[in-house]
Design a protein around this motif. Sequence first.
Motif, PDB file in Angstrom:
ATOM      1  N   MET A 199       0.843  -1.186   0.000  1.00 30.89           N
ATOM      2  CA  MET A 199       0.000   0.000   0.000  1.00 30.89           C
ATOM      3  C   MET A 199       0.881   1.240   0.000  1.00 30.89           C
ATOM      4  O   MET A 199       1.797   1.351   0.825  1.00 30.89           O
ATOM      5  N   VAL A 200       0.625   2.150  -0.941  1.00 36.86           N
ATOM      6  CA  VAL A 200       1.359   3.418  -0.988  1.00 36.86           C
ATOM      7  C   VAL A 200       0.366   4.562  -0.865  1.00 36.86           C
ATOM      8  O   VAL A 200      -0.811   4.393  -1.215  1.00 36.86           O
ATOM      9  N   PRO A 201       0.800   5.725  -0.337  1.00 38.60           N
ATOM     10  CA  PRO A 201       2.170   6.078  -0.004  1.00 38.60           C
ATOM     11  C   PRO A 201       2.614   5.431   1.304  1.00 38.60           C
ATOM     12  O   PRO A 201       1.807   5.073   2.149  1.00 38.60           O
ATOM     13  N   TYR A 202       3.946   5.355   1.456  1.00 36.08           N
ATOM     14  CA  TYR A 202       4.556   4.896   2.694  1.00 36.08           C
ATOM     15  C   TYR A 202       5.793   5.766   2.899  1.00 36.08           C
ATOM     16  O   TYR A 202       6.626   5.891   2.004  1.00 36.08           O
ATOM     17  N   LEU A 203       5.862   6.376   4.082  1.00 35.77           N
ATOM     18  CA  LEU A 203       6.942   7.329   4.352  1.00 35.77           C
ATOM     19  C   LEU A 203       7.887   6.779   5.410  1.00 35.77           C
ATOM     20  O   LEU A 203       7.440   6.157   6.379  1.00 35.77           O
ATOM     21  N   ALA A 204       9.181   6.982   5.220  1.00 35.05           N
ATOM     22  CA  ALA A 204      10.160   6.689   6.275  1.00 35.05           C
ATOM     23  C   ALA A 204      10.978   7.962   6.506  1.00 35.05           C
ATOM     24  O   ALA A 204      11.436   8.594   5.551  1.00 35.05           O
ATOM     25  N   ASP A 205      11.127   8.313   7.779  1.00 36.00           N
ATOM     26  CA  ASP A 205      11.890   9.513   8.121  1.00 36.00           C
ATOM     27  C   ASP A 205      13.076   9.115   9.003  1.00 36.00           C
ATOM     28  O   ASP A 205      12.910   8.853  10.201  1.00 36.00           O
ATOM     29  N   PRO A 206      14.281   9.058   8.434  1.00 34.99           N
ATOM     30  CA  PRO A 206      15.457   8.662   9.216  1.00 34.99           C
ATOM     31  C   PRO A 206      15.812   9.668  10.307  1.00 34.99           C
ATOM     32  O   PRO A 206      16.564   9.343  11.224  1.00 34.99           O
ATOM     33  N   ASN A 207      15.261  10.869  10.239  1.00 37.99           N
ATOM     34  CA  ASN A 207      15.556  11.887  11.252  1.00 37.99           C
ATOM     35  C   ASN A 207      14.861  11.603  12.574  1.00 37.99           C
ATOM     36  O   ASN A 207      15.340  11.998  13.634  1.00 37.99           O
ATOM     37  N   THR A 208      13.718  10.931  12.492  1.00 36.47           N
ATOM     38  CA  THR A 208      12.937  10.670  13.709  1.00 36.47           C
ATOM     39  C   THR A 208      12.722   9.174  13.931  1.00 36.47           C
ATOM     40  O   THR A 208      12.188   8.773  14.965  1.00 36.47           O
ATOM     41  N   GLY A 209      13.087   8.357  12.921  1.00 43.76           N
ATOM     42  CA  GLY A 209      12.856   6.913  13.022  1.00 43.76           C
ATOM     43  C   GLY A 209      11.408   6.525  12.751  1.00 43.76           C
ATOM     44  O   GLY A 209      11.042   5.355  12.832  1.00 43.76           O
ATOM     45  N   LYS A 210      10.567   7.496  12.372  1.00 45.86           N
ATOM     46  CA  LYS A 210       9.147   7.202  12.133  1.00 45.86           C
ATOM     47  C   LYS A 210       8.941   6.610  10.738  1.00 45.86           C
ATOM     48  O   LYS A 210       9.587   7.029   9.780  1.00 45.86           O
ATOM     49  N   GLU A 211       8.027   5.638  10.635  1.00 49.25           N
ATOM     50  CA  GLU A 211       7.616   5.084   9.335  1.00 49.25           C
ATOM     51  C   GLU A 211       6.106   4.973   9.359  1.00 49.25           C
ATOM     52  O   GLU A 211       5.544   4.596  10.393  1.00 49.25           O
ATOM     53  N   MET A 212       5.464   5.293   8.253  1.00 51.48           N
ATOM     54  CA  MET A 212       3.996   5.212   8.268  1.00 51.48           C
ATOM     55  C   MET A 212       3.386   5.112   6.873  1.00 51.48           C
ATOM     56  O   MET A 212       3.931   5.666   5.914  1.00 51.48           O
ATOM     57  N   PRO A 213       2.226   4.413   6.764  1.00 54.08           N
ATOM     58  CA  PRO A 213       1.399   4.470   5.568  1.00 54.08           C
ATOM     59  C   PRO A 213       0.336   5.566   5.769  1.00 54.08           C
ATOM     60  O   PRO A 213       0.439   6.334   6.724  1.00 54.08           O
ATOM     61  N   GLU A 214      -0.635   5.628   4.907  1.00 54.77           N
ATOM     62  CA  GLU A 214      -1.813   6.516   5.033  1.00 54.77           C
ATOM     63  C   GLU A 214      -1.475   7.967   4.710  1.00 54.77           C
ATOM     64  O   GLU A 214      -0.843   8.673   5.515  1.00 54.77           O
ATOM     65  N   SER A 215      -1.987   8.423   3.573  1.00 54.61           N
ATOM     66  CA  SER A 215      -1.656   9.785   3.124  1.00 54.61           C
ATOM     67  C   SER A 215      -2.042  10.850   4.142  1.00 54.61           C
ATOM     68  O   SER A 215      -1.277  11.794   4.375  1.00 54.61           O
ATOM     69  N   ALA A 216      -3.208  10.715   4.775  1.00 55.32           N
ATOM     70  CA  ALA A 216      -3.638  11.767   5.720  1.00 55.32           C
ATOM     71  C   ALA A 216      -2.662  11.839   6.894  1.00 55.32           C
ATOM     72  O   ALA A 216      -2.301  12.934   7.348  1.00 55.32           O
ATOM     73  N   ASP A 217      -2.204  10.673   7.369  1.00 63.87           N
ATOM     74  CA  ASP A 217      -1.250  10.659   8.484  1.00 63.87           C
ATOM     75  C   ASP A 217       0.102  11.222   8.044  1.00 63.87           C
ATOM     76  O   ASP A 217       0.766  11.944   8.794  1.00 63.87           O
ATOM     77  N   ILE A 218       0.502  10.879   6.836  1.00 66.53           N
ATOM     78  CA  ILE A 218       1.790  11.365   6.320  1.00 66.53           C
ATOM     79  C   ILE A 218       1.766  12.898   6.204  1.00 66.53           C
ATOM     80  O   ILE A 218       2.680  13.585   6.660  1.00 66.53           O
ATOM     81  N   VAL A 219       0.679  13.419   5.623  1.00 65.74           N
ATOM     82  CA  VAL A 219       0.576  14.878   5.445  1.00 65.74           C
ATOM     83  C   VAL A 219       0.578  15.557   6.818  1.00 65.74           C
ATOM     84  O   VAL A 219       1.308  16.534   7.047  1.00 65.74           O
ATOM     85  N   ALA A 220      -0.189  15.014   7.761  1.00 66.75           N
ATOM     86  CA  ALA A 220      -0.248  15.610   9.104  1.00 66.75           C
ATOM     87  C   ALA A 220       1.132  15.541   9.767  1.00 66.75           C
ATOM     88  O   ALA A 220       1.573  16.507  10.412  1.00 66.75           O
ATOM     89  N   TYR A 221       1.830  14.409   9.608  1.00 72.36           N
ATOM     90  CA  TYR A 221       3.170  14.258  10.191  1.00 72.36           C
ATOM     91  C   TYR A 221       4.143  15.283   9.587  1.00 72.36           C
ATOM     92  O   TYR A 221       4.908  15.942  10.312  1.00 72.36           O
ATOM     93  N   LEU A 222       4.108  15.430   8.278  1.00 72.59           N
ATOM     94  CA  LEU A 222       5.026  16.362   7.621  1.00 72.59           C
ATOM     95  C   LEU A 222       4.754  17.796   8.071  1.00 72.59           C
ATOM     96  O   LEU A 222       5.675  18.567   8.354  1.00 72.59           O
ATOM     97  N   GLU A 223       3.467  18.141   8.128  1.00 73.50           N
ATOM     98  CA  GLU A 223       3.102  19.498   8.550  1.00 73.50           C
ATOM     99  C   GLU A 223       3.573  19.768   9.981  1.00 73.50           C
ATOM    100  O   GLU A 223       4.159  20.813  10.266  1.00 73.50           O
ATOM    101  N   SER A 224       3.330  18.797  10.882  1.00 70.42           N
ATOM    102  CA  SER A 224       3.658  19.076  12.286  1.00 70.42           C
ATOM    103  C   SER A 224       5.171  18.988  12.527  1.00 70.42           C
ATOM    104  O   SER A 224       5.709  19.686  13.382  1.00 70.42           O
ATOM    105  N   THR A 225       5.890  18.164  11.762  1.00 67.81           N
ATOM    106  CA  THR A 225       7.321  18.006  12.001  1.00 67.81           C
ATOM    107  C   THR A 225       8.140  19.072  11.269  1.00 67.81           C
ATOM    108  O   THR A 225       9.140  19.555  11.803  1.00 67.81           O
ATOM    109  N   TYR A 226       7.740  19.399  10.050  1.00 63.46           N
ATOM    110  CA  TYR A 226       8.582  20.285   9.227  1.00 63.46           C
ATOM    111  C   TYR A 226       7.902  21.592   8.808  1.00 63.46           C
ATOM    112  O   TYR A 226       8.558  22.498   8.304  1.00 63.46           O
TER     113      TYR A 226
END
Length: 228
Positions: A199-226
Motif C-alpha cells: 500500500m502506498v504512499p509509505y513514508l520513512a523519516d530517518p531523522n525521527t525513526g518514524k515510518e507510516m502508511p496513510e496519506s492523511a497521516d503522512i501529510v499531518a506528520y510532515l506538517e507538524s514536524t517540518y
Amino acid sequence: MNRTLDVATSAMATLVRLAAGAKVGSPGTQPAKPLELYEFEACPYCRKVREALSWFDLDAMIYPCPRGGRFRAEVKARGGKLQFPFLVDPNTGTEMYESADIIQYLADTYRDGRVPLSLGPLTIVSGSLAAAVRAGKGRKVRPSRPPAQPLELWSYEASVYSRLAREALNDLEIPYLLHNVAVKSAKRAAFTARSGKMMVPYLADPNTGKEMPESADIVAYLESTYGA
Ligand SMILES: N[C@@H](CCC(=O)N[C@@H](CS)C(=O)NCC(=O)O)C(=O)O
C-alpha cells in the motif's frame, strides 16, 4: 481543500492522464547511485519525467523546487537557467534539462531505448489539465524547517493518495528518495516485506525513526514536524 475534494481531484489528476505511471513497462536494475531530479509536483513536464521513472521502475532523489524554493538556486548554478525538470545522473556525470531528452536518456542509459507513446508530446496538455484540477497544490513553497537528512517515500506516479503526500513534501521542499513501486515493479516484494502490505504512499523519516502508511497521516506528520 477538504479531504473528500482532495482525494476526488487527485483521482481526476490521475484519470486525465489515463493512469499513466501506474505500471512498469520496461523493468530493469537500479543505477548504482540514485538519480537526482529537481522538479515540482504541479509542473506537467516534471510529471512526464516522473511517469517515466514509474514506467522504467527507477528510483530517484527528489529535490522539490516549488516557486520560491531553496533548491532552485542550485539548478540555476549548475545548469545556467531556472527550468524544470533538471536531471543529475551521478553515475555518468550527466546533467540535463528538457523532459523529452531526459526520458530518452533514461531509456537509452538504463533500459532498451524505447519510450512509450503515452510519454509523447500530448502528455503536456493532459498533464497541465491534471495540475489545474489540483488547484495550485504542488506549485508554491510554504515556510518549513529543512530536515537534516532526506526522507524516503514509496509511491508511483498514478497513485491518487501518493500524490497528496508528494505535494506536501513538495510544498515544504523536503528532499526525499522516491522509490517507485508501480504494478509489476521488481521492488514490490522488498517493499511489502518492510511495510507489511502493498500500500502506498509509505513514508520513512530517518531523522525521527518514524515510518507510516496513510496519506492523511503522512501529510499531518510532515506538517507538524517540518511545517513552520
Ligand atoms: N521544454 C521544457 C519545458 C520545461 C518548462 O517549461 N518548465 C517550466 C515549469 S512547468 C519551468 O521550468 N518554468 C520556470 C519556473 O517554474 O520557474 C521541458 O520539456 O522540460
